[in-house]
Design a protein around this motif. Structure first.
Motif, PDB file in Angstrom:
ATOM      1  N   SER C  37       0.806  -1.221   0.000  1.00 36.51           N
ATOM      2  CA  SER C  37       0.000   0.000   0.000  1.00 36.51           C
ATOM      3  C   SER C  37       0.841   1.274   0.000  1.00 36.51           C
ATOM      4  O   SER C  37       1.960   1.315   0.505  1.00 36.51           O
ATOM      5  N   ILE C  38       0.244   2.303  -0.612  1.00 36.20           N
ATOM      6  CA  ILE C  38       0.804   3.656  -0.607  1.00 36.20           C
ATOM      7  C   ILE C  38      -0.164   4.509   0.206  1.00 36.20           C
ATOM      8  O   ILE C  38      -1.350   4.583  -0.127  1.00 36.20           O
ATOM      9  N   VAL C  39       0.327   5.136   1.266  1.00 39.15           N
ATOM     10  CA  VAL C  39      -0.570   5.874   2.153  1.00 39.15           C
ATOM     11  C   VAL C  39      -0.057   7.292   2.406  1.00 39.15           C
ATOM     12  O   VAL C  39       1.121   7.590   2.194  1.00 39.15           O
ATOM     13  N   LEU C  40      -0.977   8.145   2.839  1.00 39.16           N
ATOM     14  CA  LEU C  40      -0.637   9.529   3.170  1.00 39.16           C
ATOM     15  C   LEU C  40      -1.112   9.828   4.582  1.00 39.16           C
ATOM     16  O   LEU C  40      -2.274   9.552   4.918  1.00 39.16           O
ATOM     17  N   ASP C  41      -0.243  10.407   5.399  1.00 38.44           N
ATOM     18  CA  ASP C  41      -0.573  10.761   6.775  1.00 38.44           C
ATOM     19  C   ASP C  41      -0.384  12.262   6.969  1.00 38.44           C
ATOM     20  O   ASP C  41       0.653  12.813   6.615  1.00 38.44           O
ATOM     21  N   SER C  42      -1.390  12.915   7.572  1.00 33.66           N
ATOM     22  CA  SER C  42      -1.286  14.354   7.841  1.00 33.66           C
ATOM     23  C   SER C  42      -2.216  14.698   8.987  1.00 33.66           C
ATOM     24  O   SER C  42      -3.316  14.124   9.066  1.00 33.66           O
ATOM     25  N   GLY C  43      -1.887  15.602   9.917  1.00 31.25           N
ATOM     26  CA  GLY C  43      -0.611  16.180  10.181  1.00 31.25           C
ATOM     27  C   GLY C  43       0.309  15.210  10.913  1.00 31.25           C
ATOM     28  O   GLY C  43      -0.116  14.542  11.851  1.00 31.25           O
ATOM     29  N   THR C  44       1.512  15.249  10.511  1.00 28.23           N
ATOM     30  CA  THR C  44       2.509  14.304  10.985  1.00 28.23           C
ATOM     31  C   THR C  44       2.733  14.378  12.501  1.00 28.23           C
ATOM     32  O   THR C  44       2.907  13.353  13.158  1.00 28.23           O
ATOM     33  N   LEU C 101      -3.948   6.686  -3.934  1.00 30.67           N
ATOM     34  CA  LEU C 101      -3.555   6.273  -2.580  1.00 30.67           C
ATOM     35  C   LEU C 101      -4.503   5.205  -2.026  1.00 30.67           C
ATOM     36  O   LEU C 101      -5.696   5.199  -2.333  1.00 30.67           O
ATOM     37  N   ASP C 102      -3.970   4.327  -1.190  1.00 35.78           N
ATOM     38  CA  ASP C 102      -4.776   3.280  -0.557  1.00 35.78           C
ATOM     39  C   ASP C 102      -5.424   3.771   0.736  1.00 35.78           C
ATOM     40  O   ASP C 102      -6.467   3.262   1.143  1.00 35.78           O
ATOM     41  N   LEU C 103      -4.782   4.736   1.370  1.00 35.12           N
ATOM     42  CA  LEU C 103      -5.260   5.217   2.676  1.00 35.12           C
ATOM     43  C   LEU C 103      -4.763   6.637   2.926  1.00 35.12           C
ATOM     44  O   LEU C 103      -3.609   6.958   2.621  1.00 35.12           O
ATOM     45  N   ILE C 104      -5.638   7.452   3.481  1.00 32.01           N
ATOM     46  CA  ILE C 104      -5.237   8.766   3.998  1.00 32.01           C
ATOM     47  C   ILE C 104      -5.635   8.816   5.472  1.00 32.01           C
ATOM     48  O   ILE C 104      -6.785   8.504   5.814  1.00 32.01           O
ATOM     49  N   THR C 105      -4.691   9.188   6.334  1.00 35.97           N
ATOM     50  CA  THR C 105      -5.010   9.356   7.757  1.00 35.97           C
ATOM     51  C   THR C 105      -4.877  10.830   8.118  1.00 35.97           C
ATOM     52  O   THR C 105      -3.909  11.489   7.746  1.00 35.97           O
ATOM     53  N   LEU C 106      -5.875  11.341   8.837  1.00 33.14           N
ATOM     54  CA  LEU C 106      -5.906  12.764   9.189  1.00 33.14           C
ATOM     55  C   LEU C 106      -5.972  12.941  10.696  1.00 33.14           C
ATOM     56  O   LEU C 106      -6.929  12.501  11.336  1.00 33.14           O
ATOM     57  N   ASP C 107      -4.953  13.558  11.252  1.00 30.77           N
ATOM     58  CA  ASP C 107      -4.952  13.911  12.676  1.00 30.77           C
ATOM     59  C   ASP C 107      -4.788  15.419  12.736  1.00 30.77           C
ATOM     60  O   ASP C 107      -3.706  15.937  12.992  1.00 30.77           O
ATOM     61  N   LEU C 108      -5.880  16.125  12.421  1.00 34.70           N
ATOM     62  CA  LEU C 108      -5.831  17.587  12.312  1.00 34.70           C
ATOM     63  C   LEU C 108      -7.224  18.173  12.508  1.00 34.70           C
ATOM     64  O   LEU C 108      -8.227  17.456  12.508  1.00 34.70           O
ATOM     65  N   LEU C 109      -7.279  19.476  12.697  1.00 29.52           N
ATOM     66  CA  LEU C 109      -8.545  20.179  12.880  1.00 29.52           C
ATOM     67  C   LEU C 109      -9.294  20.288  11.549  1.00 29.52           C
ATOM     68  O   LEU C 109      -8.674  20.371  10.500  1.00 29.52           O
ATOM     69  N   GLU C 110     -10.596  20.312  11.611  1.00 30.31           N
ATOM     70  CA  GLU C 110     -11.465  20.492  10.445  1.00 30.31           C
ATOM     71  C   GLU C 110     -11.111  19.577   9.269  1.00 30.31           C
ATOM     72  O   GLU C 110     -10.899  20.047   8.141  1.00 30.31           O
ATOM     73  N   PRO C 111     -11.072  18.289   9.504  1.00 28.20           N
ATOM     74  CA  PRO C 111     -10.719  17.345   8.431  1.00 28.20           C
ATOM     75  C   PRO C 111     -11.708  17.385   7.267  1.00 28.20           C
ATOM     76  O   PRO C 111     -11.374  16.981   6.156  1.00 28.20           O
ATOM     77  N   GLU C 112     -12.938  17.898   7.518  1.00 31.55           N
ATOM     78  CA  GLU C 112     -13.940  17.966   6.446  1.00 31.55           C
ATOM     79  C   GLU C 112     -13.438  18.829   5.278  1.00 31.55           C
ATOM     80  O   GLU C 112     -13.829  18.622   4.129  1.00 31.55           O
TER      81      GLU C 112
END
Lengths: 188, 188, 188, 188
Positions: C37-44, C101-112
């Motif tokens: 898988s190729i994934v994106l994570d934000s905010g780091t 991308l296979d997955l995006i993870t969001l640990d941030l305000l207002e992800p919408e």
């Protein structure tokens, strides 16, 4: 009275969703009530919370607006041989007749609409507990609390029943993960 | 009595670990007690459970064998202006003087050693609740229950306090994940 | 790589609140990702989630807009000797460069606000997980989900660590009662 | 591989009780494994844990002694098109053929009997996770841990799934209150 209260309360007729012992326990221990207290419970539903309160306080007023539930509760209080509940087929949003109450418990929709009456009916330092299944309801309720009240606590409880017998010692695998949130207010 | 019970109970002197409201609530709602009940609590510790019970029942006997805790509890009951607790500096493993009790609560080590006295002191259908921090203690207790008792329930409770204010609606991040297991017995 | 990953990850520099193993586990097991898988994570943030993801997938893109956290994360990835994270000092609300991308993870305000970019960057059937401490944020996020996504699950986890040793067998008394809610979306 | 892993894993044939995602997540994030790891899982059961592990590590050996479950697992791995699991119809209590393993997972009775083999099969710093429904089993297991192992953690997880939609925001009322305890050991 009360000799076989637990045995009997498990056999009462059921109307709407019924409050759990764990949640009733939270109400009893977070509202400063005692044997001399006068309390009001609404909506009565099948009457379980009113019945429990009646075991521990002097007098319970209980308002249920829906005739069908009122009849169920009346039968249940008779079955339980409870004498200190005054049950009324009455909509609490139209007002509260009693004054100087120690506690008001609300198990109904839009409890924020009752606060205007509750603040008149409660004594100074009296408590109000609102039982709400949804966090959205808690948020809405909290937004509408008049300055006469302090938010004391917002609680929820997860209870697990364990099986301990011979070589077994484990919680029951399935059960209640959620019942409701209890918002506890105190009148200044 | 009780007008400011919650405010005052938070200020009592503390000796050993103190029982939480959530656990006291479980005891009140699972043992069929009421305003007419006579109950016995041991070991008293700082007296929090005895004090709560005294609000809801007729009479509480409270046994504490350690002189230091007995003195703390005595001071606390005076501070709380409680009149219906009879506190004794007494080791319950040496016997129980009272008869026909509705409930015995045990917050002490090796509660299985008390059961021989408890079965004489409890009335028929009376309850005994043992509060135990360790599952090993629960297992040992369950192994030693005489035929005169039924195991009704073994419960534990996780309580979460929520913060709901402006844009916030979440449980408090840290808190109590465990207090104790409550083993509820009923005398046949 | 990874030989002493757990030992080392406990020593990384910390910036903002750090994600717990229990929550990372929920992400790994609810999003169909694997070694390819190729994934994106934000905010780091300090990089803990990106670091964990890097152990299990082929490639991690990691966006952190705050320079200070970006530097902390860079140091941490070097310390952990991780080669398959491409860390960018970039604000994800300005767009996502990657596709399929296979997955995006969001640990941030207002992800919408990120969903408009996420729907372009994810492959068909790809997942997005938003980690949110507040239920108010979950409610707002759910209100704003475009038709290209399905809400798969909204999860929270309470983890207890037990002490079992000699005569002791009990959960640790205090700990984390809440970290965050995990909202799991799937792109149609 | 894995494109529709979640969709497919929900359709696999079931034999014995199946491990939950939350518990598999705890294993993945507490044992330092990664894409290069070689792991052993026993008993396989319907193969869910082995299947999940196969997505994230290089190679999974999977031992199942009961022929019926072995056949179910074989069918499930074929259905999932998994190539990196070597499934054996073998009783792990008779010994482990592999050496230098990064992780051993045990979902079986009396895991303490396997430790003598596990300490030979694991590499230095390797992990062993035992999944046990009963606290009595955890206590027995902990009593029998050889000096070559350190007890890292004993964990349990309560997961709640929330419903957030329109005016609703609440956890599902009923669900799993308990699955099992996860005992995590590390070889010195």
């Amino acid at each position: 009275m009360g000799k076989n209260f637990l045995d009997k309360i498990q056999k009462i007729k059921r109307g709407p969703a019924i409050m759990q012992e764990k949640d009733i326990g939270v109400i009893l221990t977070n509202t400063s009530i005692n044997k001399d207290s006068i309390v009001l419970d609404s909506g009565t539903g099948s009457g379980k919370l009113s019945a429990y309160l009646s075991q521990f306080v002097k007098k319970v007023y209980s308002y249920e607006k829906i005739k069908e539930f009122y009849e169920i509760a009346k039968d249940n209080f008779n079955f339980l041989k409870i004498k200190n509940i005054e049950l009324k087929n009455k909509d609490i949003s139209e007002g509260i007749n009693e004054k100087n109450l120690d506690l008001i418990t609300l198990d109904l929709l839009e409890p924020e609409k009752i606060l205007i009456h509750a603040k008149e009916a409660l004594k100074e330092g009296g408590y109000l507990v609102s039982y709400l299944p949804n966090m959205t309801q808690v948020i809405e309720f909290i937004k509408n609390i008049p300055k006469e009240f302090i938010v004391e606590k917002i609680l929820e409880n997860i209870e697990r029943s364990w099986i301990v017998k011979d070589k077994i010692a484990k919680p029951e695998h399935t059960g209640l993960l959620h019942t409701g949130f209890l918002v506890i207010l105190k009148k200044k």
